[in-house]
Design a protein around this motif. Structure first.
Motif, mmCIF file in Angstrom:
data_model
loop_
_atom_site.group_PDB
_atom_site.id
_atom_site.type_symbol
_atom_site.label_atom_id
_atom_site.label_comp_id
_atom_site.label_asym_id
_atom_site.label_seq_id
_atom_site.Cartn_x
_atom_site.Cartn_y
_atom_site.Cartn_z
ATOM 1 N N ILE A 78 0.964 -1.112 0.052
ATOM 2 C CA ILE A 78 -0.180 -0.084 0.041
ATOM 3 C C ILE A 78 0.836 1.281 0.033
ATOM 4 O O ILE A 78 0.406 2.120 -0.575
ATOM 5 C CB ILE A 78 -0.916 0.078 1.251
ATOM 6 C CG1 ILE A 78 -2.123 1.056 0.915
ATOM 7 C CG2 ILE A 78 -0.263 0.207 2.446
ATOM 8 C CD1 ILE A 78 -3.231 1.014 2.067
ATOM 9 N N ASN A 79 2.075 1.150 0.574
ATOM 10 C CA ASN A 79 3.023 2.183 0.562
ATOM 11 C C ASN A 79 4.007 2.218 -0.613
ATOM 12 O O ASN A 79 4.876 1.493 -0.751
ATOM 13 C CB ASN A 79 3.987 2.127 1.934
ATOM 14 C CG ASN A 79 4.792 3.268 1.879
ATOM 15 O OD1 ASN A 79 5.215 4.040 1.135
ATOM 16 N ND2 ASN A 79 5.245 3.454 3.247
ATOM 17 N N LYS A 80 3.497 2.742 -1.841
ATOM 18 C CA LYS A 80 4.024 2.844 -2.951
ATOM 19 C C LYS A 80 5.604 3.289 -2.972
ATOM 20 O O LYS A 80 6.423 3.037 -3.765
ATOM 21 C CB LYS A 80 3.153 3.747 -4.177
ATOM 22 C CG LYS A 80 1.713 3.394 -4.065
ATOM 23 C CD LYS A 80 1.578 2.241 -4.503
ATOM 24 C CE LYS A 80 -0.082 1.754 -4.702
ATOM 25 N NZ LYS A 80 -0.286 0.279 -5.078
ATOM 26 N N GLN A 81 5.842 4.335 -2.218
ATOM 27 C CA GLN A 81 6.846 4.948 -2.268
ATOM 28 C C GLN A 81 8.101 3.807 -1.597
ATOM 29 O O GLN A 81 9.161 3.884 -2.100
ATOM 30 C CB GLN A 81 7.134 6.085 -1.390
ATOM 31 C CG GLN A 81 8.485 6.852 -1.406
ATOM 32 C CD GLN A 81 8.366 8.269 -0.605
ATOM 33 O OE1 GLN A 81 7.263 8.887 -0.155
ATOM 34 N NE2 GLN A 81 9.559 8.987 -0.404
ATOM 35 N N LYS A 82 7.573 3.471 -0.561
ATOM 36 C CA LYS A 82 8.377 2.381 0.168
ATOM 37 C C LYS A 82 8.834 1.075 -0.790
ATOM 38 O O LYS A 82 10.122 0.736 -1.023
ATOM 39 C CB LYS A 82 7.754 1.804 1.506
ATOM 40 C CG LYS A 82 8.392 0.488 2.298
ATOM 41 C CD LYS A 82 9.404 0.856 2.959
ATOM 42 C CE LYS A 82 10.022 -0.211 4.078
ATOM 43 N NZ LYS A 82 10.237 -1.427 3.605
ATOM 44 N N THR A 102 2.499 -11.388 3.507
ATOM 45 C CA THR A 102 3.177 -10.949 4.540
ATOM 46 C C THR A 102 2.526 -9.799 5.268
ATOM 47 O O THR A 102 3.206 -9.255 6.356
ATOM 48 C CB THR A 102 4.561 -10.649 4.576
ATOM 49 O OG1 THR A 102 4.782 -9.304 3.626
ATOM 50 C CG2 THR A 102 5.386 -11.577 3.566
ATOM 51 N N SER A 103 1.520 -9.320 4.738
ATOM 52 C CA SER A 103 0.903 -7.918 5.039
ATOM 53 C C SER A 103 0.352 -7.961 6.573
ATOM 54 O O SER A 103 -0.052 -9.273 7.100
ATOM 55 C CB SER A 103 -0.372 -7.575 4.229
ATOM 56 O OG SER A 103 0.110 -7.364 2.967
ATOM 57 N N GLY A 104 0.593 -6.897 7.200
ATOM 58 C CA GLY A 104 0.021 -6.927 8.816
ATOM 59 C C GLY A 104 0.872 -6.155 9.496
ATOM 60 O O GLY A 104 1.831 -5.379 9.042
ATOM 61 N N ILE A 105 0.234 -5.712 10.644
ATOM 62 C CA ILE A 105 1.055 -4.911 11.578
ATOM 63 C C ILE A 105 2.030 -5.908 12.290
ATOM 64 O O ILE A 105 1.848 -6.931 12.704
ATOM 65 C CB ILE A 105 -0.057 -4.317 12.656
ATOM 66 C CG1 ILE A 105 -0.997 -3.656 11.928
ATOM 67 C CG2 ILE A 105 0.935 -3.294 13.515
ATOM 68 C CD1 ILE A 105 -0.534 -2.437 10.980
ATOM 69 N N THR A 111 -6.856 -7.101 13.969
ATOM 70 C CA THR A 111 -6.359 -6.191 13.046
ATOM 71 C C THR A 111 -5.519 -6.594 11.817
ATOM 72 O O THR A 111 -5.989 -6.229 10.547
ATOM 73 C CB THR A 111 -4.813 -5.154 13.615
ATOM 74 O OG1 THR A 111 -5.702 -4.392 14.720
ATOM 75 C CG2 THR A 111 -4.504 -4.163 12.841
ATOM 76 N N ASN A 112 -4.782 -7.833 11.916
ATOM 77 C CA ASN A 112 -4.277 -8.443 10.790
ATOM 78 C C ASN A 112 -5.173 -9.080 10.165
ATOM 79 O O ASN A 112 -5.209 -9.437 8.752
ATOM 80 C CB ASN A 112 -3.172 -9.290 11.180
ATOM 81 C CG ASN A 112 -1.745 -8.401 11.350
ATOM 82 O OD1 ASN A 112 -1.840 -7.299 11.263
ATOM 83 N ND2 ASN A 112 -0.511 -9.105 11.976
ATOM 84 N N VAL A 113 -6.163 -9.608 10.728
ATOM 85 C CA VAL A 113 -7.196 -10.498 10.062
ATOM 86 C C VAL A 113 -8.140 -9.423 9.125
ATOM 87 O O VAL A 113 -8.296 -9.826 7.948
ATOM 88 C CB VAL A 113 -8.482 -10.928 10.939
ATOM 89 C CG1 VAL A 113 -9.677 -11.615 10.360
ATOM 90 C CG2 VAL A 113 -7.835 -12.481 11.748
ATOM 91 N N LYS A 135 -8.731 -9.846 5.023
ATOM 92 C CA LYS A 135 -9.854 -9.793 4.389
ATOM 93 C C LYS A 135 -9.972 -8.698 3.391
ATOM 94 O O LYS A 135 -10.551 -9.024 2.498
ATOM 95 C CB LYS A 135 -11.030 -9.636 5.597
ATOM 96 C CG LYS A 135 -11.369 -10.716 6.503
ATOM 97 C CD LYS A 135 -11.949 -10.250 7.754
ATOM 98 C CE LYS A 135 -13.336 -10.026 7.479
ATOM 99 N NZ LYS A 135 -14.070 -9.600 8.822
ATOM 100 N N SER A 136 -9.386 -7.716 3.368
ATOM 101 C CA SER A 136 -9.328 -6.726 2.385
ATOM 102 C C SER A 136 -8.475 -6.912 1.205
ATOM 103 O O SER A 136 -8.951 -6.504 0.021
ATOM 104 C CB SER A 136 -8.895 -5.327 2.951
ATOM 105 O OG SER A 136 -7.696 -5.408 3.306
ATOM 106 N N ILE A 137 -7.404 -7.885 1.512
ATOM 107 C CA ILE A 137 -6.571 -8.273 0.373
ATOM 108 C C ILE A 137 -7.013 -9.491 -0.327
ATOM 109 O O ILE A 137 -6.915 -9.291 -1.561
ATOM 110 C CB ILE A 137 -5.134 -8.614 0.999
ATOM 111 C CG1 ILE A 137 -4.407 -7.349 1.712
ATOM 112 C CG2 ILE A 137 -4.159 -9.368 -0.032
ATOM 113 C CD1 ILE A 137 -3.192 -7.851 2.406
#
Length: 315
Positions: free
Chosen positions: A35-39, A76-79, A93-95, A99-101
């Motif tokens: 989601i962080n395009k610059q990173k 690997t997404s998540g906090i 939070t990670n669930v 769910k959005s991905i």
């Protein structure tokens, strides 16, 4: 045969997996999405500029649509886990992030093998299995692959023997209820207990193995690393890249990965790690390993602990 591998999440773990893959011959194409395009663009540029020292490989920063025709998708997404925080505290939070991905990535790459790495990995693997609509064989949680690597590292240091000669595993949750089924722990065909006696008979000065202490070493390693440097990413990256190698191979291998249970050891409707046959078709099935009654009860207790968490989350 080299594969197209898409990685969702360009944090410390995702970026390190991308870098590690770029140094090996597993992938011919790597897509990194965040989601962080610059990173993600920075990570890709940094990694790509080091690939002149190897055979050509394509590394790109992409969108979900760019995952089309991926052989493997790594999530690997998540906090990230914070110092003193348990994996389970991350859960809702990670669930929600998963769910959005899920709908977007599955629509782009419905035939890929999915490797779930986000923590708490067993819960995330369960949620992805339930909501993705994909066949279960396509879904592999990294599970206790890292825990097993930590166990073998510890045993190698204790017995001064190469890790490749150690066949011992960590079962259950990737977390506090994991355990070592010592009944099935061997060093080159000799049980751990017999190996200790063998070394003593050879005049080697080796201490008897502290099994509870070794399990504590395995379970506390992640927290120790996080307390010292803020995050863990090298060893999990090595474990995930090994799993990608297995999934890209011509034949199956044994690994302690997390997948849905269907009555094995009396356990249903939860994902956790047992000895599993994994290969180019994904999960091929569980391999029943010899365990005593107490070890089976430990596995069931681990499953029940995970089910208690699942009951509290919003799927």
């Amino acid at each position: 045969m080299s594969s197209k591998i898409t990685i969702i999440g360009a944090g410390s773990v995702g970026a390190t997996i991308a870098y590690t893959l770029s140094t090996q011959d597993i992938a011919s194409e790597i897509v990194l999405i965040d989601i962080n395009k610059q990173k993600v663009e920075g990570e890709v540029l940094d990694i790509a500029q080091g690939t002149c020292f190897r055979d050509p490989i394509a590394i790109t920063a992409g969108e979900y649509a760019d995952a089309k025709d991926s052989d493997i998708v790594i999530i690997t997404s998540g906090i990230a886990r914070k110092p003193g925080q348990t994996r389970i505290e991350l859960t809702q939070t990670n669930v929600d992030i998963l769910k959005s991905i899920t709908p977007e990535i599955v629509a782009a790459a419905p035939n890929a093998l999915y490797v779930i790495v986000s923590n708490p990995v067993d819960i995330m693997t369960y949620v992805f299995t339930k909501i993705s609509g994909l066949p279960e064989n396509q879904i592999v949680g990294s599970g206790t692959l890292l825990d097993t690597a930590r166990l073998r590292c510890g045993l190698s240091e204790h017995f001064k023997v190469a890790q490749k000669n150690i066949h011992a595993y960590v079962f259950g949750e990737h977390g506090d209820t994991s355990f070592v089924p010592w009944t099935g722990a061997y060093i080159s065909g000799v049980s751990v207990d017999e190996y200790y006696k063998l070394l003593r008979s050879m005049g080697r000065d080796v201490e008897e193995l502290d099994k509870p202490g070794m399990l504590e070493y395995v379970q506390k390693s992640g927290g120790r690393i996080i307390a010292n440097k803020g995050a863990t990413f090298y060893a999990i990256s090595a474990a995930v890249c090994k799993l990608c190698s297995i999934l890209s191979s011509s034949s199956d291998s044994m690994a302690t990965v997390s997948s849905m249970m269907h009555g094995e050891y009396g356990i249903e409707d939860v994902c956790l790690s047992t000895l599993t046959l994994v290969g180019p078709e994904g999960i091929r099935g569980k391999v029943p390993m010899r365990m005593n009654k107490g070890e089976i009860e430990q596995l069931q207790a681990s499953a029940n602990a995970l089910k208690a968490v699942i009951a509290q989350i919003d799927l």
